[in-house]
Design an enzyme around this catalytic site. Structure first.
Site: not given
Length: 233
Positions: A112, A207, A209
Site C-alpha cells: 500500500c 493489503h 495481510e
C-alpha cells in the site's frame, strides 16, 4: 535454524489506549503473516541517518501501509484536502529504507503506502486523490489482474486475485525502471516490480495481510519474502 529477520518500519500513532501514550506500531495481521511465513518480524524505529547500516543486520524488509507522503516529495506544488497523517520523519525514513533495500539487494515487499514510497523514491509521482465514491478503493475487496511472468504471479500462483484495498491515492507517473505487474478493473496500478533489481522485490497497492490467514495467494506474498530472505543468508 533461526528464522530470517524481517525489518518492518514502525508507524507513528498519536494515541494508543492500551499503552496510554503515543506509540510506534505495526498491524498485528501484518506481523502474524510474516510469522506464519517462517520469518522473525522486527519493528524498527523511524529515525533519520544511517539507514543502510541499520538494515545490514536484517535478511529482508517489509515496507507497510500508513498515511500519505507529503506531496512535495514528488514535486507537487499543492496539497489536496484529503491528504492525511503526513509525517516528515516517517517520510524521510521510509524513502531511505526503500532506496537502501533496492540498492543493496535486500529482499523487499512493499504494501500500500509502501508501494507509493518505492515509486516516489525512484522519481515517480502520485495522484493525490482518486475521486468520488465510484472511484474509491477504501474498505473494498475487488479483483486484480496479475501480469503473467512476473514475480508477483510466481509468488501468488495466480493471474487474478481478490485484493483488500484501503487507499485514496494511486500511482500517476512510474518511477525509473518500474513496471506495472497488476491492475484493477478501473486501470489503477495495483502492483509494481523493478526488473533491474539485484534482489527479490515486489510491491502491491492492496493489503494482503487483511485476508492472508484465509487466502493462500495473499499469504504466499509473505512466504515469498521470507523465502527470499532465507536464501540470501
Amino acid at each position: 535454524m533461526t528464522r530470517p529477520l524481517i525489518a518492518v518500519p514502525a508507524r507513528f500513532a498519536a494515541t494508543t489506549s492500551a499503552l496510554r501514550y503515543a506509540a510506534e506500531v505495526n498491524a498485528r495481521a501484518l506481523i502474524e503473516a510474516v510469522w506464519r511465513a517462517g520469518g522473525e518480524p522486527a519493528s524498527i524505529h523511524p529515525a533519520a541517518g544511517g539507514t543502510a547500516a541499520r538494515l545490514a543486520r536484517f535478511d529482508g524488509v517489509l515496507l507497510p501501509g500508513g498515511g500519505d507522503l507529503a506531496p512535495y516529495r514528488y514535486g507537487a506544488r499543492d496539497t489536496h484536502a484529503s491528504v492525511y497523517d503526513v509525517d516528515e520523519v516517517q517520510d524521510t525514513f521510509d524513502l531511505d529504507v526503500a532506496r537502501a533495500a533496492l540498492e543493496s539487494g535486500l529482499p523487499l515487499l512493499a504494501v500500500c503506502r509502501g508501494l507509493q514510497v518505492v515509486n516516489v523514491a525512484l522519481g515517480g509521482t502520485l495522484e493525490q486523490d482518486m475521486g468520488g465514491p465510484e472511484r474509491e478503493h477504501r474498505h473494498l475487496v475487488h479483483p486484480v489482474a496479475v501480469r503473467r511472468g512476473t514475480l508477483l504471479e510466481r509468488a501468488t500462483g495466480a493471474q487474478k486475485v481478490e485484493a483488500s484495498c484501503y487507499h485514496h491515492q494511486r500511482v500517476d507517473r512510474l518511477g525509473e525502471g518500474l513496471e506495472v505487474t497488476a491492475r484493477a478493473a478501473d486501470g489503477t496500478v495495483e502492483g509494481l516490480e523493478l526488473p533491474r533489481a539485484t534482489g527479490w522485490f515486489t510491491a502491491v497497492q492492496w493489503h494482503p495481510e487483511d485476508t492472508a490467514e484465509e487466502d493462500r495467494a495473499q499469504q504466499a506474498l509473505f512466504d515469498a519474502l521470507v523465502r527470499a530472505a532465507g536464501d540470501r543468508r
